[in-house]
Design an enzyme around this catalytic site. Structure first.
Site, PDB file in Angstrom:
ATOM      1  N   CYS A   2       0.017   3.389  -6.133  1.00 19.03           N
ATOM      2  CA  CYS A   2      -0.752   2.273  -5.588  1.00 19.03           C
ATOM      3  C   CYS A   2      -2.045   2.823  -4.986  1.00 19.03           C
ATOM      4  O   CYS A   2      -2.028   3.858  -4.328  1.00 19.03           O
ATOM      5  CB  CYS A   2       0.100   1.644  -4.502  1.00 19.03           C
TER       6      CYS A   2
ATOM      7  N   GLY B 249       0.740  -1.261   0.000  1.00 19.42           N
ATOM      8  CA  GLY B 249       0.000   0.000   0.000  1.00 19.42           C
ATOM      9  C   GLY B 249       0.762   1.298   0.000  1.00 19.42           C
ATOM     10  O   GLY B 249       0.142   2.344  -0.191  1.00 19.42           O
TER      11      GLY B 249
ATOM     12  N   GLY C  19       3.010   2.495  -2.146  1.00 21.83           N
ATOM     13  CA  GLY C  19       3.555   2.924  -3.440  1.00 21.83           C
ATOM     14  C   GLY C  19       2.943   4.207  -3.978  1.00 21.83           C
ATOM     15  O   GLY C  19       1.781   4.527  -3.715  1.00 21.83           O
TER      16      GLY C  19
END
Ligand code: 5GP
Length: 349
Positions: A190, A185, A187
């Site tokens: 992301c 999570g 990124g």
């Protein structure tokens, strides 16, 4: 239902406290590390920063520049065995066969992924690293695949992920991984946390997973969430053996993305590997049963990646001098994090 009330931290929640040091200059700092991997006893030396296996970051062109500086690249999985042949030939002609030691071949866990992996490794035995990458490293079939790949490729260094908790790091190391990739999570492109509510603050994930891995003579890669060289330093300070970067290496010539121009501004498209853009490009669209968990953004075009690498390595050397670490290996031991409520002065942002 349970609630864990222990405080979990991200990079934005801490700074590194400076310490008295005998180091006079950044030039005295060595960023090289040497690792021996648990399943093969193989060793690797270099600067443990790795380009992410995203198709506009983990390209062959990126791998060449990073290898020249001693860094690693997880080359994305969308190159064919023939593309790998051409890359290996390019290195041979340049007299740089040795750079293959700084390259990981990425793979998913479908049968077709594994066939492709076998082909590439058969044709290029000098490749050492395999990066087995799935969005959710908690599934039983994933662990079984890691074991199967370990049984099939006994002398390769296996990277597997992604997970964020110690018990799963241990399970993957015992199943056959040498290095576990940590991050769910954080990124830059992301959207997992938004789409699913699932995640774990990255700094705490590193601290907890590094502890679990080092207890079993394994290593971890902190994957995702670094926004600036200071975050890379915090990841190493927290105990990461390697740090993987996507967004910080996006927007450069080597990524191979198309350079777009609008109102005199140059941009490059950058997208998550589970974004709609990537799924349309590689899987014929977003399947009905799933949502995309990545976004597509435009990042300013930044030219060759060389300057960015120097900036990151310069920052990291400077961190080491602030805390008195003459080698990157000593950084974790020399790190004291302070909890903060502000990071930098935003006046001129
Ligand atoms: P960054 O350095 O850009 O913050 O993070 C890079 C990491 O983001 C990658 O190595 C990978 O683990 C993760 N990532 C890449 N694409 C996607 C995506 O589409 N969805 C999610 N959830 N993560 C992604």
């Amino acid at each position: 239902m349970r609630i864990e009330t222990d405080l979990k931290l991200g990079f934005k929640d801490v700074l590194i406290r400076p310490k008295r040091s005998t180091l006079g200059s950044r030039a005295q700092v060595s960023l090289e590390r040497s690792f021996t991997f648990r399943h093969t006893g193989r060793t690797w030396s270099g600067i443990p920063i790795m380009a992410a296996n995203m198709d506009t970051v983990g390209s062959f062109a990126m791998a060449m520049v990073l290898a020249r500086h001693g860094l690693l690249t997880a080359v994305h999985k969308h190159y064919s065995p023939n593309d790998w042949d051409a890359f290996a030939l390019q290195l041979r002609v340049a007299g740089q066969d040795a750079w293959l030691a700084n390259v990981a071949v990425s793979t998913g866990i479908l049968d077709s992924d594994l066939e492709r992996l076998d082909h590439i490794l058969e044709r290029h035995p000098a490749l050492t690293f395999i990066c087995i990458d799935v969005a959710n490293g908690y599934s039983e079939p994933f662990v079984e695949r890691v074991s199967a790949i370990r049984a099939r490729h006994r002398n390769k260094v296996i990277i597997a992920g992604n997970v964020v908790t110690g018990e799963m790091v241990e399970e993957l190391l015992l199943a056959g991984a040498d290095i576990v990739k940590v991050g769910i999570g954080p990124g830059s492109v992301c959207t997992t946390r938004v789409k699913t509510g699932v995640g774990y603050p990255q700094l705490s994930a590193i601290i907890e997973c590094a502890d679990a891995a080092h207890g079993l003579s394994g290593q971890i890669i902190s994957d995702g969430g670094c926004t600036c060289p200071g975050d890379v330093a915090k990841a190493f300070g927290a105990g990461a053996d390697f740090v993987m970067l996507g967004g910080m290496l996006a927007g450069h010539d080597e990524g191979g993305g198309e350079i777009l121009e609008e109102d005199g501004q140059r941009w490059v498209e950058f997208y998550g590997m589970s974004s709609k853009t990537a799924m349309e490009r590689y899987s014929g669209g977003v399947a009905d049963y799933r949502a995309s968990e990545g976004k597509t953004v435009r990042v300013p075009y930044r030219g060759p990646v060389e300057e960015t690498i120097k900036d990151i390595l310069g920052g990291l050397r400077s961190t080491c001098t602030y805390v008195g670490a003459s080698r990157l290996k000593e950084l974790t031991k020399r790190t004291t994090f302070v909890r903060v409520t502000e990071q930098h002065n935003p006046v001129f942002d």
